[in-house]
Design a protein around this motif. Structure first.
Motif, PDB file in Angstrom:
ATOM      1  N   ILE A 179      18.640 -23.284   1.103  1.00  0.00           N
ATOM      2  CA  ILE A 179      17.492 -24.357   0.455  1.00  0.00           C
ATOM      3  C   ILE A 179      18.553 -24.020  -0.927  1.00  0.00           C
ATOM      4  O   ILE A 179      18.479 -25.565  -1.734  1.00  0.00           O
ATOM      5  CB  ILE A 179      16.514 -24.372  -0.191  1.00  0.00           C
ATOM      6  CG1 ILE A 179      17.044 -22.589  -1.176  1.00  0.00           C
ATOM      7  CG2 ILE A 179      15.438 -23.628   0.698  1.00  0.00           C
ATOM      8  CD1 ILE A 179      14.998 -22.814  -1.852  1.00  0.00           C
ATOM      9  N   LYS A 180      19.364 -23.635  -1.407  1.00  0.00           N
ATOM     10  CA  LYS A 180      20.469 -23.812  -2.210  1.00  0.00           C
ATOM     11  C   LYS A 180      21.900 -24.587  -1.929  1.00  0.00           C
ATOM     12  O   LYS A 180      22.690 -24.761  -2.883  1.00  0.00           O
ATOM     13  CB  LYS A 180      20.616 -22.686  -3.517  1.00  0.00           C
ATOM     14  CG  LYS A 180      19.479 -21.829  -3.238  1.00  0.00           C
ATOM     15  CD  LYS A 180      19.934 -20.343  -4.274  1.00  0.00           C
ATOM     16  CE  LYS A 180      19.212 -19.618  -4.783  1.00  0.00           C
ATOM     17  NZ  LYS A 180      19.096 -18.128  -5.251  1.00  0.00           N
ATOM     18  N   GLN A 181      22.057 -24.795  -1.051  1.00  0.00           N
ATOM     19  CA  GLN A 181      23.524 -25.303  -0.426  1.00  0.00           C
ATOM     20  C   GLN A 181      23.346 -26.694  -1.386  1.00  0.00           C
ATOM     21  O   GLN A 181      21.918 -27.610  -0.172  1.00  0.00           O
ATOM     22  CB  GLN A 181      23.672 -25.562   1.177  1.00  0.00           C
ATOM     23  CG  GLN A 181      23.042 -23.823   1.264  1.00  0.00           C
ATOM     24  CD  GLN A 181      24.800 -23.006   0.432  1.00  0.00           C
ATOM     25  OE1 GLN A 181      25.964 -23.431   0.828  1.00  0.00           O
ATOM     26  NE2 GLN A 181      24.998 -22.330   0.091  1.00  0.00           N
ATOM     27  N   GLU A 182      24.202 -27.490  -1.383  1.00  0.00           N
ATOM     28  CA  GLU A 182      23.945 -28.594  -1.781  1.00  0.00           C
ATOM     29  C   GLU A 182      22.925 -29.985  -1.300  1.00  0.00           C
ATOM     30  O   GLU A 182      24.014 -30.265   0.269  1.00  0.00           O
ATOM     31  CB  GLU A 182      25.484 -29.291  -2.779  1.00  0.00           C
ATOM     32  CG  GLU A 182      25.205 -30.925  -2.819  1.00  0.00           C
ATOM     33  CD  GLU A 182      26.699 -31.116  -4.118  1.00  0.00           C
ATOM     34  OE1 GLU A 182      25.963 -32.284  -4.483  1.00  0.00           O
ATOM     35  OE2 GLU A 182      27.316 -30.741  -3.583  1.00  0.00           O
ATOM     36  N   ASN A 183      22.194 -30.598  -1.036  1.00  0.00           N
ATOM     37  CA  ASN A 183      21.973 -31.573   0.037  1.00  0.00           C
ATOM     38  C   ASN A 183      21.525 -31.447   1.273  1.00  0.00           C
ATOM     39  O   ASN A 183      21.605 -31.925   2.796  1.00  0.00           O
ATOM     40  CB  ASN A 183      22.781 -32.588   0.220  1.00  0.00           C
ATOM     41  CG  ASN A 183      22.645 -33.869  -0.962  1.00  0.00           C
ATOM     42  OD1 ASN A 183      22.269 -34.247  -1.446  1.00  0.00           O
ATOM     43  ND2 ASN A 183      24.602 -34.052  -1.164  1.00  0.00           N
ATOM     44  N   SER A 184      21.446 -29.502   1.571  1.00  0.00           N
ATOM     45  CA  SER A 184      20.763 -29.163   2.510  1.00  0.00           C
ATOM     46  C   SER A 184      20.030 -29.464   3.252  1.00  0.00           C
ATOM     47  O   SER A 184      19.376 -29.925   4.541  1.00  0.00           O
ATOM     48  CB  SER A 184      20.476 -27.591   2.527  1.00  0.00           C
ATOM     49  OG  SER A 184      19.944 -27.428   1.651  1.00  0.00           O
ATOM     50  N   MET A 185      18.953 -29.699   2.540  1.00  0.00           N
ATOM     51  CA  MET A 185      17.116 -30.120   2.756  1.00  0.00           C
ATOM     52  C   MET A 185      16.772 -31.650   3.430  1.00  0.00           C
ATOM     53  O   MET A 185      16.518 -32.187   4.545  1.00  0.00           O
ATOM     54  CB  MET A 185      16.204 -29.975   2.531  1.00  0.00           C
ATOM     55  CG  MET A 185      15.634 -28.373   1.957  1.00  0.00           C
ATOM     56  SD  MET A 185      15.374 -27.730   3.176  1.00  0.00           S
ATOM     57  CE  MET A 185      13.893 -28.837   3.336  1.00  0.00           C
ATOM     58  N   HIS A 186      17.888 -32.681   2.975  1.00  0.00           N
ATOM     59  CA  HIS A 186      18.093 -33.751   3.379  1.00  0.00           C
ATOM     60  C   HIS A 186      18.899 -33.576   4.519  1.00  0.00           C
ATOM     61  O   HIS A 186      18.377 -34.906   5.451  1.00  0.00           O
ATOM     62  CB  HIS A 186      18.995 -34.621   2.329  1.00  0.00           C
ATOM     63  CG  HIS A 186      18.243 -35.115   0.512  1.00  0.00           C
ATOM     64  ND1 HIS A 186      16.612 -35.667   0.498  1.00  0.00           N
ATOM     65  CD2 HIS A 186      18.324 -34.269  -0.767  1.00  0.00           C
ATOM     66  CE1 HIS A 186      15.790 -35.728  -0.256  1.00  0.00           C
ATOM     67  NE2 HIS A 186      16.999 -34.808  -1.403  1.00  0.00           N
ATOM     68  N   PHE A 187      19.700 -33.143   4.627  1.00  0.00           N
ATOM     69  CA  PHE A 187      20.665 -32.860   5.711  1.00  0.00           C
ATOM     70  C   PHE A 187      19.786 -32.507   7.117  1.00  0.00           C
ATOM     71  O   PHE A 187      19.533 -33.298   7.860  1.00  0.00           O
ATOM     72  CB  PHE A 187      21.706 -32.154   5.545  1.00  0.00           C
ATOM     73  CG  PHE A 187      22.516 -32.516   6.620  1.00  0.00           C
ATOM     74  CD1 PHE A 187      23.726 -33.338   7.465  1.00  0.00           C
ATOM     75  CD2 PHE A 187      22.778 -30.671   7.937  1.00  0.00           C
ATOM     76  CE1 PHE A 187      24.183 -33.271   8.576  1.00  0.00           C
ATOM     77  CE2 PHE A 187      22.834 -31.171   8.996  1.00  0.00           C
ATOM     78  CZ  PHE A 187      24.557 -31.874   9.234  1.00  0.00           C
ATOM     79  N   LEU A 188      19.164 -31.626   6.630  1.00  0.00           N
ATOM     80  CA  LEU A 188      17.766 -31.092   7.796  1.00  0.00           C
ATOM     81  C   LEU A 188      17.024 -31.995   8.109  1.00  0.00           C
ATOM     82  O   LEU A 188      16.298 -32.243   9.180  1.00  0.00           O
ATOM     83  CB  LEU A 188      16.886 -29.764   7.025  1.00  0.00           C
ATOM     84  CG  LEU A 188      17.007 -29.146   8.099  1.00  0.00           C
ATOM     85  CD1 LEU A 188      17.573 -28.860   9.385  1.00  0.00           C
ATOM     86  CD2 LEU A 188      15.843 -28.007   7.152  1.00  0.00           C
ATOM     87  N   VAL A 189      16.446 -32.913   7.465  1.00  0.00           N
ATOM     88  CA  VAL A 189      15.293 -34.094   7.132  1.00  0.00           C
ATOM     89  C   VAL A 189      15.983 -34.863   8.010  1.00  0.00           C
ATOM     90  O   VAL A 189      15.670 -35.878   9.261  1.00  0.00           O
ATOM     91  CB  VAL A 189      14.705 -34.606   6.111  1.00  0.00           C
ATOM     92  CG1 VAL A 189      14.007 -35.605   5.935  1.00  0.00           C
ATOM     93  CG2 VAL A 189      13.713 -33.450   5.426  1.00  0.00           C
TER      94      VAL A 189
END
Length: 482
Positions: free
Chosen positions: A98-108
């Motif tokens: 979750i600390k990786q930049e834009n990780s959650m938006h990429f996963l979504v």
């Protein structure tokens, strides 16, 4: 007969995860599930501290590598996502992701993309994240919740179940729960259950998610009114219809939901829960005591016990329905007396609530010849004997004509044994029941005197407990007057 059905679509490692999620929630019922939790603790193995640190660092590095591969890979995305879901089982790896930049938006983005296989693997990654012990992970998953809710109306059982369990794991976090309520999780769950009411896995997962919502601190004011206004209560009740092929798992989750919803009397919850108890009690009496059955019996007992307290006395029999519920309760009490004493105590609690205001259920205990079995439980401890004695007191008070029969069944010597116990409540209650029996019939009174009852009461006047001394003195005077 009854069994915990297995959902055929559950998959490898994730099957274990889903079971773990459900077990963790059920383990909150500490007394009932102490044995199960102990067995799990025995099977766990701890790693040395330096090995744990090494593994955590390795998982974190794997997360970073896999994330960069996902950003730049094409046809290999599904493979990398599958590897990522396994790595995300580690709590440290979850924080790193979750600390990786834009990780959650990429996963979504992958969750909402056109590639069905990637959508499934992305959902599995979210499931692992939702199970994180770190408080910061659940809020990070908020961007995915609108899509998870939308997918509840999909046709894929596997995908719908993944979304439900992910939502169920996320909703205890305040910030996530508020978002989910605003996004319409209650109507989404209602539509999901209505559309998939014959699908065991979906109903079970929806019940889990709803029970997670109903256990939150603000549920009584904010959520329960919304649930009661929806179609969910009627669907929950329909799952309680005895159906061995449907299995226990979905019924367990729905029964816990009903337990958290305390205002279901008008919907027939008392009748539905009582009927299922009759069915389960009959199965147990025939020797069909399946593993996991107690997980359904417990919430059913609590539903019935709580609803009885709010049921008008004059309509109690019609709300409960089948008087054979007392037969079922005694069968369950005897079946779980040694292995699950907390569950056995709940059975006696419901029996007490049934007989406290109803002559009908007092008579049923006598008619079905259940009193001898109850009398045998008076020496038993752990609060069970106290409740049993209250049930016998209810019979003696409500059915005065049954007092002679109670005496003939051996209640008199059993009561004398209670007068010698160290439990103050048992002694005082035993004296009260004894008095009701003695004053009911001259033959019972003569038997009481002949077997030394007066001298036993006189001895209690020297008891160290003041309340017992006063009660014994009072009863001695009353017996003399009688």
């Amino acid at each position: 007969m009854w069994r915990l059905s297995k959902a055929h679509h559950k998959f490898g490692r994730h099957c274990g995860n889903l079971d773990e999620f459900k077990v963790k929630r059920r383990e909150h019922e500490k007394e009932l599930r102490q044995a199960r939790r102990d067995r799990q603790l025995v099977s766990r193995r701890l790693l040395p501290v330096n090995e744990i640190l090494t593994l955590s660092m390795s998982f974190c590095q794997d997360v970073i590598k896999l994330f960069h591969k996902l950003l730049h890979s094409g046809s290999q995305k599904e493979v990398h996502l599958k590897s990522m879901s396994k790595v995300l089982q580690n709590p440290s790896a979850q924080l790193t992701f979750i600390k990786q930049e834009n990780s959650m938006h990429f996963l979504v983005g992958l969750l909402t993309g056109s590639n069905a296989a990637c959508r499934l693997q992305a959902a599995r990654c979210l499931l692992e994240l939702s199970h994180s012990p770190h408080a910061s992970v659940a809020p990070a998953c908020v961007p995915s919740t609108p899509y998870l809710l939308t997918y509840l109306s999909g046709q894929s059982t596997k995908f719908t179940v993944l979304c439900l369990y992910t939502l169920g794991n996320l909703c205890p976090a305040d910030v996530v729960r508020d978002k989910l309520v605003a996004q319409g999780i209650i109507p989404a769950l209602a539509n999901c259950v209505e559309n998939q009411r014959h699908n065991l896995a979906v109903v079970e997962a929806a019940g889990f998610t709803l029970s997670q919502l109903l256990q939150t601190k603000d549920a009584e004011k904010k959520l329960i009114p919304m649930v009661l206004a929806s179609s969910l209560p009627s669907h929950l009740l329909s799952v309680l219809t005895p159906d061995p092929e449907f299995g226990l798992a979905a019924a367990i989750e729905c029964a816990w939901c009903l337990y958290y919803l305390t205002s279901l009397l008008s919907l027939g919850a008392l009748l539905a829960c009582g009927s299922l108890l009759v069915s389960l009690g009959g199965a147990v009496a025939e020797g069909n005591q399946e593993d996991g059955m107690e997980l359904l019996i417990c919430p059913l007992l609590r539903c019935v016990g709580n609803l009885l307290s709010s049921c008008p006395v004059e309509t109690l029999s019609s709300h409960v329905g089948d008087v054979r519920v007392v037969v079922a309760l005694v069968a369950l009490l005897q079946a779980y007396l040694q292995t699950q004493p907390a569950l056995a105590r709940e059975c006696t609690w419901v029996l007490n609530n049934l007989t406290a205001h109803s002559t009908t259920f007092c008579s049923a205990l006598v008619t079905f010849n259940l009193v001898p079995g109850l009398i045998q439980l008076l020496p038993f401890s752990q609060g069970i004997n106290t409740m049993v004695l209250r049930v016998l007191a209810n019979i003696a008070y409500k059915e005065r004509q049954s007092c002679v029969q109670l005496a003939h069944l051996g209640l008199l010597p059993a009561l004398w044994a209670t007068l010698k116990m160290a439990d103050r409540e048992m002694v005082t209650l035993g004296m009260d029941v004894l008095f009701m029996l003695v004053v009911s019939d001259t033959k019972v009174a003569e038997e009481f005197v002949r077997q030394g009852g007066i001298s036993l009461l006189e001895a209690l006047q020297y008891n160290s407990e003041e309340e017992i001394r006063q009660r014994a003195t009072l009863h001695c005077h009353l017996f003399v007057l009688f």
